[in-house]
Design a protein around this motif. Structure first.
Motif, PDB file in Angstrom:
ATOM      1  N   MET A   1       1.008  -1.173   0.191  1.00 44.98           N
ATOM      2  CA  MET A   1       0.008   0.049  -0.076  1.00 44.98           C
ATOM      3  C   MET A   1       0.824   1.279   0.168  1.00 44.98           C
ATOM      4  O   MET A   1       0.508   2.079  -0.826  1.00 44.98           O
ATOM      5  CB  MET A   1      -0.869  -0.153   1.237  1.00 44.98           C
ATOM      6  CG  MET A   1      -1.973  -1.146   0.996  1.00 44.98           C
ATOM      7  SD  MET A   1      -2.798  -1.167   2.778  1.00 44.98           S
ATOM      8  CE  MET A   1      -3.873   0.171   2.596  1.00 44.98           C
ATOM      9  N   ALA A   2       1.943   1.258   0.776  1.00 46.06           N
ATOM     10  CA  ALA A   2       2.826   2.385   0.785  1.00 46.06           C
ATOM     11  C   ALA A   2       3.713   2.593  -0.477  1.00 46.06           C
ATOM     12  O   ALA A   2       3.442   3.699  -1.107  1.00 46.06           O
ATOM     13  CB  ALA A   2       3.892   2.205   1.912  1.00 46.06           C
ATOM     14  N   ILE A   3       3.896   1.564  -1.257  1.00 47.91           N
ATOM     15  CA  ILE A   3       4.589   1.586  -2.586  1.00 47.91           C
ATOM     16  C   ILE A   3       3.566   2.159  -3.414  1.00 47.91           C
ATOM     17  O   ILE A   3       4.021   2.930  -4.480  1.00 47.91           O
ATOM     18  CB  ILE A   3       5.112   0.308  -2.968  1.00 47.91           C
ATOM     19  CG1 ILE A   3       6.380  -0.145  -2.171  1.00 47.91           C
ATOM     20  CG2 ILE A   3       5.410   0.134  -4.494  1.00 47.91           C
ATOM     21  CD1 ILE A   3       6.867  -1.433  -2.375  1.00 47.91           C
ATOM     22  N   ALA A   4       2.274   1.687  -3.497  1.00 47.86           N
ATOM     23  CA  ALA A   4       1.312   2.097  -4.483  1.00 47.86           C
ATOM     24  C   ALA A   4       1.155   3.580  -4.407  1.00 47.86           C
ATOM     25  O   ALA A   4       1.154   4.448  -5.092  1.00 47.86           O
ATOM     26  CB  ALA A   4       0.044   1.516  -4.329  1.00 47.86           C
ATOM     27  N   LEU A   5       1.081   4.076  -3.014  1.00 47.09           N
ATOM     28  CA  LEU A   5       0.919   5.288  -2.607  1.00 47.09           C
ATOM     29  C   LEU A   5       1.952   6.424  -3.437  1.00 47.09           C
ATOM     30  O   LEU A   5       1.906   7.392  -3.776  1.00 47.09           O
ATOM     31  CB  LEU A   5       0.739   5.735  -1.108  1.00 47.09           C
ATOM     32  CG  LEU A   5       0.632   7.363  -0.748  1.00 47.09           C
ATOM     33  CD1 LEU A   5      -0.665   7.923  -1.383  1.00 47.09           C
ATOM     34  CD2 LEU A   5       0.339   7.353   0.909  1.00 47.09           C
TER      35      LEU A   5
ATOM     36  N   ALA B   1       9.352  10.743  -2.354  1.00 48.88           N
ATOM     37  CA  ALA B   1      10.577  10.372  -1.838  1.00 48.88           C
ATOM     38  C   ALA B   1      10.624   9.645  -0.236  1.00 48.88           C
ATOM     39  O   ALA B   1      11.708   9.202   0.137  1.00 48.88           O
ATOM     40  CB  ALA B   1      11.458  11.561  -1.808  1.00 48.88           C
ATOM     41  N   MET B   2       9.746  10.335   0.400  1.00 49.52           N
ATOM     42  CA  MET B   2       9.647   9.735   1.822  1.00 49.52           C
ATOM     43  C   MET B   2       8.832   8.427   2.013  1.00 49.52           C
ATOM     44  O   MET B   2       9.330   7.442   2.615  1.00 49.52           O
ATOM     45  CB  MET B   2       8.728  10.863   2.795  1.00 49.52           C
ATOM     46  CG  MET B   2       9.148  12.062   2.905  1.00 49.52           C
ATOM     47  SD  MET B   2       8.114  12.873   3.838  1.00 49.52           S
ATOM     48  CE  MET B   2       8.573  14.568   3.918  1.00 49.52           C
ATOM     49  N   ILE B   3       7.992   8.305   1.078  1.00 52.21           N
ATOM     50  CA  ILE B   3       7.141   7.029   1.128  1.00 52.21           C
ATOM     51  C   ILE B   3       7.752   5.639   0.654  1.00 52.21           C
ATOM     52  O   ILE B   3       7.956   4.557   1.382  1.00 52.21           O
ATOM     53  CB  ILE B   3       5.612   7.019   0.593  1.00 52.21           C
ATOM     54  CG1 ILE B   3       4.854   8.132   1.415  1.00 52.21           C
ATOM     55  CG2 ILE B   3       5.029   5.731   0.330  1.00 52.21           C
ATOM     56  CD1 ILE B   3       3.891   8.468   0.637  1.00 52.21           C
ATOM     57  N   LEU B   4       8.594   5.781  -0.524  1.00 54.44           N
ATOM     58  CA  LEU B   4       9.206   5.079  -1.330  1.00 54.44           C
ATOM     59  C   LEU B   4      10.240   3.972  -0.499  1.00 54.44           C
ATOM     60  O   LEU B   4      10.272   2.854  -0.178  1.00 54.44           O
ATOM     61  CB  LEU B   4       9.746   5.136  -2.547  1.00 54.44           C
ATOM     62  CG  LEU B   4       8.529   5.708  -3.735  1.00 54.44           C
ATOM     63  CD1 LEU B   4       9.214   6.254  -5.092  1.00 54.44           C
ATOM     64  CD2 LEU B   4       7.729   4.345  -3.793  1.00 54.44           C
TER      65      LEU B   4
END
Length: 750
Positions: free
Chosen positions: A129-133, A400-403
């Motif tokens: 889910m984080a990667i998708a976001l 850049a934060m989430i990936l």
């Protein structure tokens, strides 16, 4: 070419996805027959939707999301759902920000639901889910950045089109302006001389004293006119406009001058009139009183200027002409009211003129008040614009934060539950450091060097935090994933930093700091891979890491310089084209001024000199004849300033306005009156907020398309969507002569 661009990428994606379904190429378990049919159907829908992503991006996104759901459910291990990302990029490029935000929410929601269905309640679900976001935010940010660039290019194109339109009309506008100046300088002076001398000539038997007064007035007024015309000839060589000084005193002197002609004139004018509106009021009052003197001699006049709600309201009204008076009709150039309207419009106002109930005449004008300071632009408008312009930076910073965080979470999937619980505090610390590391990217365009310094500083904090908090090595190594932030910061310095030739230290500094930080994190416990490492080994390891990192940062820095150079080249071309167009407009206006100066010297000035000489000789009849001749020469000159009959001109040689989209209705109506059935659709929507040059082009295209067809029925459809105007003209093709065939492709669409 446009069709190739639209379909090339979708076909390449479909080909790549089809190659994955080939036995031995893709996953170990190729889809079965039902799943294969579903995957092929999903690929067909995705390819067709992406082919229309430029014209209907929102629909393309919806179709690709549906295809992604179908393909992922049919073949979870092998279907690559890249279509929604490309469609989202197109939505961000071609749609406003609210639509992009809703598209991101829709895409992320579908991906999260799909991940929940496929993964189930597992540890990998959160990372997916984080990667998708992060990926969706990254695509939206890149698309928004592209939209900003295209919007700037469109604004520059519109500005250049406006400058080209101004250049084409520069000579005509200068002729109109000079005609107003000439009319204002000479018309009311010469008209006053004619009226006064005619009255003295008619009454010379009963009032012989009027002849001397009329001759004195003619000499004085002719001298003033000659001086004003000579000053105008001198000013024709100056391209600067006069400064806007106080005008109330000049307007009062003008009114008093008409009062000296024997007519009762009352005036009430504010004492602080200034600016372009005050100059327009001066010219309108002079023209209105001149018309009153010409057509209603002896009638009382009233001049009133008052303020109301930041506007100036001017009223010039004269009583009905006296029954015994003789109007001096036929002395004007026939453009008095039109000139007043043009003068009011040039100052940003409007003017109406017409008879009163009592039989007199009233001129009313509403103009902006130049003495009232304008309010600055509302800061809320600037906030909205800046918020829209900076959407790309928050999106890239969040991505850049989430990936890195999502990849770090994905790497913990193989850990046991106890190991994850034991490493939870260290994981939270690392995730916080990664988010802090990417936070400065929010200001990457406004302060790129500061952002790079902050990014490198936070990268250096990683080893200190790992050492102070005793972070396990297998958790500390997740900080290496934040290297993406350094690349974005180096690109920002190359693309937006001052002095592109002085940005070369950015990749060197990023390489050095990143290599040292990674080495320090790897050697926190004094060993690497279980082998002890001393200071010399740490230096060698940092050097070995810098060798592959340096080309990466140099390539990113070069890409930033390349994009920056292209951007600056495009902006320089726009500035050069705009300056060239403005220079050509100035040259065209200068040519008209020189032509008018020569005509003015040869025509009106000679008659005015003769008028002054006749007044000094005491020849009353010669004064009247010479004044009428001067007025006739001025009228001929004013009509000559309207241009010669030709394209773009109305009856009598007057310049007609350029055709616009709204005039298509009149064009079709004229064709219908001639027996041809022509209909137009979408006119109101298409005519809204189009630049003048585009409106002229649309009119000419439709006019040419209708003229190229036969005399049968025709349909004109104007469709406007997202900054693009589509023109469709359908009807029978023109009949050709015997023995001639229409070329291939000649059809009914223009």
């Amino acid at each position: 070419m446009e069709t190739t661009r639209n379909w090339l990428l979708p076909l390449l994606l479909a080909t790549g996805q089809g190659a994955l379904m080939w036995p031995g190429v893709g996953p170990d378990s190729p889809p079965g027959a039902p799943a294969l049919f579903a995957v092929v159907a999903a690929l067909a829908v995705e390819t067709a939707a992406l082919g229309w992503r430029r014209t209907a991006p929102v629909r393309a996104l919806a179709c690709t999301l549906g295809a992604a759901v179908l393909g992922s459910l049919a073949w979870p291990d092998g279907y690559l759902a890249l279509g929604p990302l490309i469609a989202l990029y197109s939505v961000a490029v071609r749609c406003p920000v609210p639509v992009t935000v809703r598209a991101v929410a829709a895409g992320v929601g579908v991906e999260w639901v799909l991940a929940g269905v496929l993964e189930g309640p597992r540890a990998a679900l959160l990372s997916d889910m984080a990667i998708a976001l992060g990926v969706y935010l990254l695509c939206a940010g890149l698309g928004e950045a592209r939209r900003q660039w295209l919007a700037g290019r469109l604004t520059a194109a519109r500005r250049l089109a406006g400058a080209e339109h101004t250049r084409r009309l520069a000579a005509d506008q200068e002729r109109r302006r000079l005609a107003r100046e000439l009319h204002d300088v000479s018309a009311h002076h010469l008209t006053s001389v004619v009226v006064t001398v005619d009255a003295a000539h008619r009454l010379q038997d009963s009032r012989p004293d009027l002849a001397a007064e009329a001759l004195s007035f003619a000499e004085r007024t002719g001298t003033e006119t000659l001086t004003a015309l000579q000053r105008l000839v001198g000013l024709l060589r100056d391209t600067d406009r006069p400064d806007h000084g106080p005008m109330s005193g000049r307007i009062e002197e003008l009114v008093a001058g008409f009062g000296r002609l024997g007519r009762p004139v009352t005036a009430r004018i504010p004492a602080d009139l200034a600016g372009p509106s005050a100059e327009a009021i001066h010219g309108i009052v002079r023209e209105a009183l001149t018309n009153a003197l010409r057509y209603a001699p002896g009638a009382a006049c009233r001049v009133l200027v008052r303020r109301a709600d930041g506007r100036l309201e001017l009223t010039v009204e004269n009583a009905p002409p006296r029954a015994a008076s003789q109007a001096a009709g036929g002395l004007g150039a026939g453009r008095g009211v039109a000139g007043m309207r043009e003068r009011a419009a040039a100052a940003g106002g409007e003017l109406t003129a017409g008879p009163t109930r009592e039989g007199g005449w009233r001129v009313r004008a509403t103009l902006p008040d130049g003495a009232v300071p304008r309010r600055p632009q509302e800061p809320g408008w600037r906030r909205d614009v800046l918020r829209e312009q900076r959407l790309a930076d928050p999106a890239l910073a969040l991505a850049a934060m989430i990936l890195p965080v999502s990849f770090a979470l994905a790497l913990t999937e193989d850990w046991s539950a106890a190991a994850r619980r034991a490493a939870l505090p260290a994981l939270l610390l690392v995730c916080g450091l990664l988010a802090l590391h990417a936070l400065p990217l929010l200001w990457r365009r406004r302060a790129p060097w500061t952002v790079l310094g902050a990014v490198l500083a936070t990268a250096s904090l990683g080893p200190a935090a790992v050492t102070a908090c005793h972070v396990p090595p297998r958790v500390a190594e997740f900080l290496v994933l934040g290297t993406l932030v350094e690349t974005l910061a180096v690109y920002a310095v190359a693309g937006y930093g001052q002095g592109p030739g002085r940005t070369w230290p950015a990749p060197a500094a990023a390489t050095l700091v990143t290599a040292c930080a990674v080495t320090a994190m790897s050697c926190t416990d004094g060993s690497v891979g279980g082998e002890p490492v001393g200071p010399g080994g740490a230096v060698l390891l940092a050097f070995l890491l810098a060798v592959p990192l340096a080309p990466v940062f140099v390539a990113v820095w070069g890409a930033g310089l390349f994009v920056r150079r292209r951007r600056l080249r495009a902006l320089a071309y726009d500035d050069f084209a705009l300056a060239t167009s403005m220079w050509q407009a100035d040259r065209a206006a200068e040519a008209e001024r020189q032509r008018l100066a020569a005509t003015l010297r040869d025509a009106v000035l000679e008659h005015t000199r003769a008028l002054v000489a006749a007044a000094r000789r005491g020849d009353l009849a010669q004064v009247a004849d010479t004044a009428r001749a001067a007025l006739a020469a001025m009228r001929e000159m004013l009509h000559g300033l309207g241009g010669t009959a030709g394209d773009g001109e109305g009856p009598g040689g007057r310049l007609a306005p350029s055709p616009a989209v709204a005039d298509l209705d009149a064009l079709c109506g004229a064709l219908r009156s001639g027996g041809r059935d022509v209909r137009v659709r979408g006119l109101a929507e298409a005519a809204r907020e189009l630049p003048p040059s585009v409106q002229v082009s649309v009119y000419r295209i439709v006019e040419a398309a209708l003229g190229a067809g036969d005399l049968g029925p025709a349909r004109v459809t104007l469709r406007r969507r997202r900054g693009t105007l589509r023109i469709t003209v359908t009807g029978p093709a023109r009949r050709r002569g015997p023995g001639r065939r229409a070329p291939a492709g000649a059809g009914r669409r223009g």
